[in-house]
Write an enzyme that holds these catalytic residues in place. Structure first.
Site, PDB file in Angstrom:
ATOM      1  N   TYR A  81      -1.689   2.564   9.029  1.00 15.22           N
ATOM      2  CA  TYR A  81      -1.858   2.247   7.618  1.00 15.22           C
ATOM      3  C   TYR A  81      -3.229   1.591   7.477  1.00 15.22           C
ATOM      4  O   TYR A  81      -3.404   0.413   7.759  1.00 15.22           O
ATOM      5  CB  TYR A  81      -0.736   1.317   7.156  1.00 15.22           C
ATOM      6  CG  TYR A  81      -0.838   0.851   5.720  1.00 15.22           C
ATOM      7  CD1 TYR A  81      -1.281   1.702   4.714  1.00 15.22           C
ATOM      8  CD2 TYR A  81      -0.471  -0.445   5.360  1.00 15.22           C
ATOM      9  CE1 TYR A  81      -1.371   1.275   3.393  1.00 15.22           C
ATOM     10  CE2 TYR A  81      -0.539  -0.888   4.048  1.00 15.22           C
ATOM     11  CZ  TYR A  81      -0.995  -0.027   3.078  1.00 15.22           C
ATOM     12  OH  TYR A  81      -1.083  -0.446   1.768  1.00 15.22           O
ATOM     13  N   ASP A 102      -1.258   6.693   6.095  1.00 12.23           N
ATOM     14  CA  ASP A 102      -2.026   6.502   4.875  1.00 12.23           C
ATOM     15  C   ASP A 102      -3.424   6.046   5.277  1.00 12.23           C
ATOM     16  O   ASP A 102      -3.609   4.908   5.705  1.00 12.23           O
ATOM     17  CB  ASP A 102      -1.321   5.452   4.012  1.00 12.23           C
ATOM     18  CG  ASP A 102      -2.071   5.122   2.735  1.00 12.23           C
ATOM     19  OD1 ASP A 102      -3.148   5.701   2.497  1.00 12.23           O
ATOM     20  OD2 ASP A 102      -1.576   4.266   1.971  1.00 12.23           O
ATOM     21  N   ASP A 154       5.273   5.671  -4.434  1.00 15.30           N
ATOM     22  CA  ASP A 154       4.124   6.273  -5.109  1.00 15.30           C
ATOM     23  C   ASP A 154       3.430   7.298  -4.216  1.00 15.30           C
ATOM     24  O   ASP A 154       2.559   8.036  -4.673  1.00 15.30           O
ATOM     25  CB  ASP A 154       3.140   5.206  -5.596  1.00 15.30           C
ATOM     26  CG  ASP A 154       2.727   4.213  -4.529  1.00 15.30           C
ATOM     27  OD1 ASP A 154       3.339   4.204  -3.438  1.00 15.30           O
ATOM     28  OD2 ASP A 154       1.800   3.418  -4.796  1.00 15.30           O
TER      29      ASP A 154
END
Length: 251
Positions: free
Chosen positions: A105, A145, A241
């Site tokens: 991340y 991500d 999201d």
């Protein structure tokens, strides 16, 4: 083998939004989660078919990663072995017989770009060095991500977002360096066109209107390319999201 990566924007939140049904439906061999915002002892989660590995931030309710894997790895390492970066729970590395899997991340540069210098001059450099160091031992798959849309094809309105966080020249150059070092953005091996997104702002009905960004990735060492069967985006899976992304490879 099916690997799924997903920024869940809070694992305790997504548990209330069908997360266990998602696991049962897609049945990943390995599930990598980012932005868990919790430590293992704070989450009631019974997944007896999986070994669980967690890396939580020192700051409660912030960042964090975890991996659920059916096959027990040979070794597990939290962080990238640099104290500067390893207090936020951003990486977990699992070693399997034929590859390393790194769940990551990447730090967000923030809307005011206050973390841009740290992100680009320190994190990006040190993380890539870490990947190349472990790649000397065996091939690497890393996913998660990455908090950057690499090219104009990776977001709905590139011209309007130039110099916005997640689409600055510095962040995109960091991704360029990853590719130049040899790692392959495997989704782009299967799909060259625009319009494929993994994150949508929660404002202005962006997801409903499909105004999104592709900021979640699988990247692989080139020696693994022949083993990759499929890379896809599960855009219809709700609860965060972000949506999950998948990678399927032969053993």
């Amino acid at each position: 083998m099916k690997i799924i990566s997903w920024n869940v924007n809070g694992i305790r939140s997504i548990l209330k939004k069908g997360f266990l049904d998602f696991i049962n439906k897609y049945d990943p061999d390995i599930l990598c989660l980012q932005e868990t915002k919790a430590s293992q002892e704070n989450v009631q989660l019974n997944l007896s078919q999986y070994h669980q590995y967690w890396n939580s931030a020192q700051k409660k309710g912030y960042s964090g990663t975890c991996v659920f894997t059916k096959e027990k790895p040979l070794n597990v390492e939290n962080g990238i072995l640099l104290d500067l970066h390893d207090k936020e729970g951003r990486t977990i590395t699992l070693e399997y017989p034929t590859f390393f899997l790194v769940n990551v991340y990447v730090p967000n540069s923030k809307r005011d770009l206050s973390r841009l210098e740290y992100r680009c001059k320190q994190w990006d450099v040190d993380f890539l060095n870490y990947l190349k160091n472990i790649e000397r031992k065996k091939p690497v798959i890393f996913c998660g991500d990455l908090n950057v849309a690499h090219t104009e094809n990776d977001l709905a309105f590139p011209k309007a977002n130039i110099n916005n966080h997640g689409f600055t020249a510095e962040e995109r150059a960091g991704f360029d360096h990853i590719v130049e070092s040899g790692f392959v953005d495997i989704f782009r091996e299967f799909e060259k066109s625009s319009g494929h997104y993994t994150w949508w702002s929660q404002f202005n009905r962006c997801r409903e209107r499909d105004i999104g960004w592709r900021i979640d990735y699988f990247l692989i060492s080139p020696s693994l390319r022949s083993r990759i069967k499929k890379a896809s985006i599960l855009k219809d899976v709700m609860g965060s999201d972000h949506c999950p992304i998948t990678l399927e490879l032969s053993l």
